[in-house]
Design an enzyme around this catalytic site. Structure first.
Site, PDB file in Angstrom:
ATOM      1  N   LYS A  72       0.802  -1.225   0.000  1.00  0.00           N
ATOM      2  CA  LYS A  72       0.000   0.000   0.000  1.00  0.00           C
ATOM      3  C   LYS A  72       0.836   1.277   0.000  1.00  0.00           C
ATOM      4  O   LYS A  72       0.463   2.273  -0.633  1.00  0.00           O
ATOM      5  CB  LYS A  72      -0.973  -0.003   1.178  1.00  0.00           C
ATOM      6  N   ASN A  92      -4.773   1.913  -1.495  1.00  0.00           N
ATOM      7  CA  ASN A  92      -5.274   0.537  -1.596  1.00  0.00           C
ATOM      8  C   ASN A  92      -5.953   0.303  -2.942  1.00  0.00           C
ATOM      9  O   ASN A  92      -6.476  -0.786  -3.183  1.00  0.00           O
ATOM     10  CB  ASN A  92      -6.231   0.208  -0.443  1.00  0.00           C
ATOM     11  N   ASP A 107      -9.658   2.769   2.554  1.00  0.00           N
ATOM     12  CA  ASP A 107      -9.542   2.018   3.805  1.00  0.00           C
ATOM     13  C   ASP A 107     -10.154   2.796   4.971  1.00  0.00           C
ATOM     14  O   ASP A 107     -10.817   2.217   5.840  1.00  0.00           O
ATOM     15  CB  ASP A 107      -8.081   1.705   4.120  1.00  0.00           C
ATOM     16  N   GLY A 131      -0.212  -0.543  14.623  1.00  0.00           N
ATOM     17  CA  GLY A 131       0.207  -0.670  13.233  1.00  0.00           C
ATOM     18  C   GLY A 131       0.147   0.657  12.503  1.00  0.00           C
ATOM     19  O   GLY A 131      -0.888   1.321  12.473  1.00  0.00           O
ATOM     20  N   GLY A 133       1.397   0.905   9.202  1.00  0.00           N
ATOM     21  CA  GLY A 133       1.650   0.611   7.794  1.00  0.00           C
ATOM     22  C   GLY A 133       0.590   1.249   6.919  1.00  0.00           C
ATOM     23  O   GLY A 133      -0.084   2.201   7.316  1.00  0.00           O
ATOM     24  N   ALA A 135      -2.495   0.329   5.805  1.00  0.00           N
ATOM     25  CA  ALA A 135      -3.851   0.367   6.337  1.00  0.00           C
ATOM     26  C   ALA A 135      -3.909   1.189   7.614  1.00  0.00           C
ATOM     27  O   ALA A 135      -4.849   1.959   7.824  1.00  0.00           O
ATOM     28  CB  ALA A 135      -4.355  -1.046   6.592  1.00  0.00           C
ATOM     29  N   GLY A 239     -12.638  -7.436  10.429  1.00  0.00           N
ATOM     30  CA  GLY A 239     -12.464  -6.752   9.164  1.00  0.00           C
ATOM     31  C   GLY A 239     -13.429  -7.089   8.056  1.00  0.00           C
ATOM     32  O   GLY A 239     -13.385  -6.447   7.001  1.00  0.00           O
TER      33      GLY A 239
END
Length: 259
Positions: A72, A92, A107, A131, A133, A135, A239
């Site tokens: 991503k 994404n 996202d 996280g 990253g 996402a 998710g």
């Protein structure tokens, strides 16, 4: 569906790809539009992404690419971003343009839709994001736009967490944002921990907010985090709802008329 010489291709690009879900949901979404398209997994290693994208640019029946772990952030570097992708610092979605690629990111919108459907409140809450990253960046930006009381970001790469916090503060002046790991009202997991057969928790059990809320963006109903959170009386979601909210957005962006 019927595949013929006019079928357009939507690829989901990741490494690995065995864990990817949603093929039936994408097929239903494509059929509901009456579109002649197919959704396929494309396993591409990080060191092959640039050459892969260079070749795919010449595929005339390509509708677009969905980017998942770990592409991503790298995908954004080869494309012209829309506002959501620029703000998140990740993409994404990619679609071919007259000159190169266009990048988008839904996202954040998908996460917010899934959280709202689950009755998870953000405004005024102390939020812990795990996280930073691709996402994680998009989700954290979306959370920040909902006026949380404060937001903390943790990543195994401290510099990546600090970079996201700096971006949050720049985009939302006055937001209380720190790179740390601690207690919260709402815990959001944006790491791949818990994916597929992974039995690990993404944080210590003591940090799961008993009676609070947890959203694990891993698309699996029985992630260790969701199971533990529900056992502690949390409102917990996984998710699938995020993916379900994103599918129509992605299909509109790739198969709809271009502006």
């Amino acid at each position: 569906m019927r595949i013929d010489g006019s079928t357009r291709i939507i690829g989901i690009v990741g490494d690995p790809t065995a864990h990817i879900k949603g093929f039936a949901e994408y097929a239903d979404g494509i059929a509901a539009r009456g579109a002649n398209a197919v959704y396929l997994a494309m396993h591409v290693a990080p060191d092959g992404l640039t050459s892969f994208l260079h070749g795919m640019r010449h595929l005339r029946n390509l509708a677009g690419l969905v980017l998942t772990i770990p592409h991503k952030i790298a995908g954004l570097t080869v494309a012209t971003p829309d506002e959501a992708a620029r703000r998140a610092g990740s993409a994404n979605m990619l679609r071919p343009a007259a000159e190169g690629w266009q990048a988008g990111n839904c996202d954040g919108a998908g996460f917010l839709a899934g959280a709202r459907a689950a009755g998870i409140m953000i405004s005024g809450k102390q939020v812990q994001v795990l996280g930073a990253g691709g996402a994680g960046r998009a989700v954290a930006m979306a959370i920040a736009g909902e006026r949380p009381g404060a937001i903390a970001v943790h990543d195994s790469d401290r510099m990546r967490a600090e970079a996201l916090v700096a971006a949050l503060r720049e985009t939302f002046p006055g937001l209380s944002a720190v790179a740390s790991l601690g207690r919260s009202d709402l815990l959001v997991n944006c790491t791949p921990i818990g994916m597929d057969r992974d039995t690990r928790l993404p944080c210590d059990r003591s940090l799961i907010p008993t009676g609070g809320a947890v959203y694990d963006i891993v698309n699996r109903p029985d992630t260790p985090l969701v199971v533990e959170a529900r056992a502690r009386g949390c409102r917990a979601e996984h998710g699938w709802s995020m993916m379900a909210a994103e599918i129509p957005l992605i299909l509109d962006w790739m198969l709809g008329p271009r502006s």
